[in-house]
Design an enzyme around this catalytic site. Structure first.
Site, short mmCIF file in Angstrom:
data_model
loop_
_atom_site.label_atom_id
_atom_site.label_comp_id
_atom_site.label_asym_id
_atom_site.label_seq_id
_atom_site.Cartn_x
_atom_site.Cartn_y
_atom_site.Cartn_z
NE ARG A 141 -34.63 -27.06 3.75
CZ ARG A 141 -34.17 -26.15 4.61
NH1 ARG A 141 -35.01 -25.57 5.45
NH2 ARG A 141 -32.90 -25.84 4.65
CB THR A 191 -40.06 -25.55 -3.41
OG1 THR A 191 -39.82 -26.89 -2.91
CG2 THR A 191 -40.06 -25.58 -4.93
CG ASP A 201 -27.19 -30.20 7.02
OD1 ASP A 201 -27.23 -31.30 7.61
OD2 ASP A 201 -27.85 -29.95 6.00
CG ASP A 214 -24.13 -31.99 5.69
OD1 ASP A 214 -24.39 -33.12 5.20
OD2 ASP A 214 -24.32 -30.92 5.09
#
Length: 209
Positions: free
Chosen positions: A104, A108, A200, A203
């Site tokens: 990603r 944006t 996340d 992670d």
């Protein structure tokens, strides 16, 4: 029309709560992701077709039920989706595994594909796309679009945590795909992270943060 299933099984809910906690270690996180995925897989595949076959027990011959066809594929969205693969394979070890790599853009928030490798006979298989998080829905939408471009037809999407925005986007883009999740959270924040979420997932699975 989409079927969206949110699991309310006590074990799934309990393990998901532990998964969310910031104190949960990377090792514990990986193990929980695998365990929750296995529980969800059990329920999500409840509609697999069966056929009667003749077998012989130590006492007699008998006709019993077994899976019909057995052609399945698991497709994790890299990299976090890899954490869900072993949980799926523990129940369906004969399934083939494809991979779709998405990242990603942090500016944006648009997903970009960088890798795609699928079984050659993907059009003949029941496909389960896995990713721990369904946030904006962009990665899931693009991954499923790519699978369909290779001939995939029967597709399920499995995630642990979903945002309402992601569910809405995915079901609108792919109304034929069944969606399964352990929890639907409140919303996305300004950075498009799920709130309250679990951080996340990639992670936390791989210990990279």
């Amino acid at each position: 029309m989409n079927k969206v299933t949110v699991f309310d099984h006590p074990l799934i809910q309990h393990k998901t709560t532990i998964l969310r906690q910031s104190s949960t270690t990377n090792k514990e996180f990986r193990e929980l992701v695998e365990e929750i995925t296995m529980l969800m897989c059990y329920e999500a595949l409840r509609d697999l077709p069966l056929e009667e076959v003749e077998i012989e027990t130590p006492l007699t011959k008998t006709r019993q039920k077994m899976l019909k066809g057995k052609k399945m594929a698991i497709v994790p969205i890299l990299r976090a989706g890899l954490g869900m693969v072993e949980g799926m394979l523990s129940l369906i070890p004969s399934a083939k595994v494809g991979h779709i790599g998405m990242y990603r853009d942090e500016e944006t928030m648009i997903p970009h594909e960088y890798y795609c490798k699928l079984p050659k006979d993907i059009e003949e298989r029941l496909i389960v796309v896995v990713d721990p998080m369904l946030a904006t829905g962009g990665s899931a939408i693009d991954a499923i679009t790519q699978i369909k471009s290779y001939g995939g037809k029967q597709i399920k999407f499995l995630c642990l945590i979903a945002a309402p925005e992601g569910i809405e986007a995915l079901t609108k883009a792919h109304p034929d795909v069944e969606v399964y999740c352990a929890n639907v959270d409140e919303c996305l924040n300004e950075r498009c992270y799920i709130v309250p979420g679990l951080g996340d997932a990639g992670d936390r699975i791989f210990g990279t943060k």
